[in-house]
Write an enzyme that holds these catalytic residues in place. Structure first.
Site, PDB file in Angstrom:
ATOM      1  N   LYS A 106       0.852  -1.199   0.000  1.00  0.00           N
ATOM      2  CA  LYS A 106       0.000   0.000   0.000  1.00  0.00           C
ATOM      3  C   LYS A 106       0.885   1.246   0.000  1.00  0.00           C
ATOM      4  CE  LYS A 106      -3.258  -1.911   3.358  1.00  0.00           C
ATOM      5  NZ  LYS A 106      -3.856  -1.618   4.662  1.00  0.00           N
ATOM      6  N   SER A 115      -9.326   4.371   9.669  1.00  0.00           N
ATOM      7  CA  SER A 115      -8.366   5.370   9.195  1.00  0.00           C
ATOM      8  C   SER A 115      -8.815   5.924   7.844  1.00  0.00           C
ATOM      9  CB  SER A 115      -6.974   4.747   9.061  1.00  0.00           C
ATOM     10  OG  SER A 115      -6.514   4.296  10.315  1.00  0.00           O
TER      11      SER A 115
HETATM   12  O1  PNS Z   1      -4.280  -1.899  10.014  1.00  0.00           O
HETATM   13  P1  PNS Z   1      -4.351  -3.020   9.036  1.00  0.00           P
HETATM   14  O2  PNS Z   1      -3.924  -2.539   7.670  1.00  0.00           O
HETATM   15  O3  PNS Z   1      -5.702  -3.665   9.019  1.00  0.00           O
HETATM   16  O4  PNS Z   1      -3.304  -4.140   9.534  1.00  0.00           O
HETATM   17  C1  PNS Z   1      -3.072  -5.298   8.748  1.00  0.00           C
HETATM   18  C2  PNS Z   1      -1.844  -6.080   9.250  1.00  0.00           C
HETATM   19  C3  PNS Z   1      -0.658  -5.175   9.400  1.00  0.00           C
HETATM   20  C4  PNS Z   1      -2.166  -6.715  10.582  1.00  0.00           C
HETATM   21  C5  PNS Z   1      -1.564  -7.202   8.199  1.00  0.00           C
HETATM   22  O5  PNS Z   1      -1.567  -6.642   6.914  1.00  0.00           O
HETATM   23  C6  PNS Z   1      -0.241  -7.915   8.431  1.00  0.00           C
HETATM   24  O6  PNS Z   1      -0.091  -8.638   9.381  1.00  0.00           O
HETATM   25  N1  PNS Z   1       0.745  -7.649   7.551  1.00  0.00           N
HETATM   26  C7  PNS Z   1       2.074  -8.205   7.647  1.00  0.00           C
HETATM   27  C8  PNS Z   1       2.332  -9.258   6.569  1.00  0.00           C
HETATM   28  C9  PNS Z   1       1.795 -10.602   7.002  1.00  0.00           C
HETATM   29  O7  PNS Z   1       2.159 -11.138   8.012  1.00  0.00           O
HETATM   30  N2  PNS Z   1       0.873 -11.132   6.178  1.00  0.00           N
HETATM   31  C10 PNS Z   1       0.256 -12.389   6.454  1.00  0.00           C
HETATM   32  C11 PNS Z   1      -1.058 -12.205   7.194  1.00  0.00           C
HETATM   33  S1  PNS Z   1      -2.399 -12.543   6.141  1.00  0.00           S
END
Ligand code: PNS
Length: 160
Positions: free
Chosen positions: A41, A128
């Site tokens: 993103k 957000s």
């Molecule tokens: O605030 P958000 O964008 O809803 O948070 C999402 C988050 C950061 C928890 C998620 O995108 C994440 O854990 N990203 C790190 C990459 C990862 O571990 N991906 C596998 C999980 S599906």
């Protein structure tokens, strides 16, 4: 000592996030807020700005700290010597994605569990994205974000 990780993009932190942070800090000995250094993103705020806004927001809470992370959440969780992830659930619309994340995290790291806290009703609509949309149209966002975020949002929308 019980340590939990509260991960997210926090672009920017909202009062809904802050509510979850305070309640988590009452449950766990230490809460580490993990700010994702998003690679897919394009956030409105830089990683440094998001971390700083969170640090200012939680400055009065002794058992909460803020860190950033890259890559997989479960790797960050293990690196911090814990196995607990906290996520807030606002409504049924969150459920599919949150369940998918929690379950896939458990497939790659079976000892890692996700604890869901139900968002307080007064923040159930808040995200957000909603905050950024309102700020873009000059709506007063003081009911949505911590005090320290308001001026940062206004400056950002003015392109400062
Ligand atoms: O605030 P958000 O964008 O809803 O948070 C999402 C988050 C950061 C928890 C998620 O995108 C994440 O854990 N990203 C790190 C990459 C990862 O571990 N991906 C596998 C999980 S599906």
């Amino acid at each position: 000592m019980s340590i939990a990780i509260y991960p997210g993009s926090f672009d920017p932190v909202t009062l809904g996030h802050f509510d979850i942070i305070k309640r988590s800090a009452d449950i766990f000995d230490h809460v580490i807020i993990g700010v994702l250094n998003n690679t897919s993103k394009t956030p409105l705020f830089s990683l440094e700005e998001r971390v700083k806004m969170l640090q200012d927001t939680v400055s009065g809470i002794d058992n909460v700290s803020v860190e950033s992370f890259d890559g997989l959440l479960v790797d960050f969780v293990k690196q911090k010597n814990t196995n607990v992830i906290i996520r807030g659930l606002r409504a049924l619309t969150d459920f599919d994605l949150e369940m998918q994340m929690a379950q896939s995290n458990r497939v790659v790291a079976p000892d890692v569990d996700t604890v869901f806290l139900s968002t307080s009703v007064k923040y159930s609509y808040l995200s957000s994205s909603v905050v950024k949309e309102y700020a873009r149209y000059d709506v007063d966002v003081s009911d949505f974000v911590p005090e320290c975020v308001i001026s940062k949002l206004i400056d950002k929308m003015k392109g400062l």
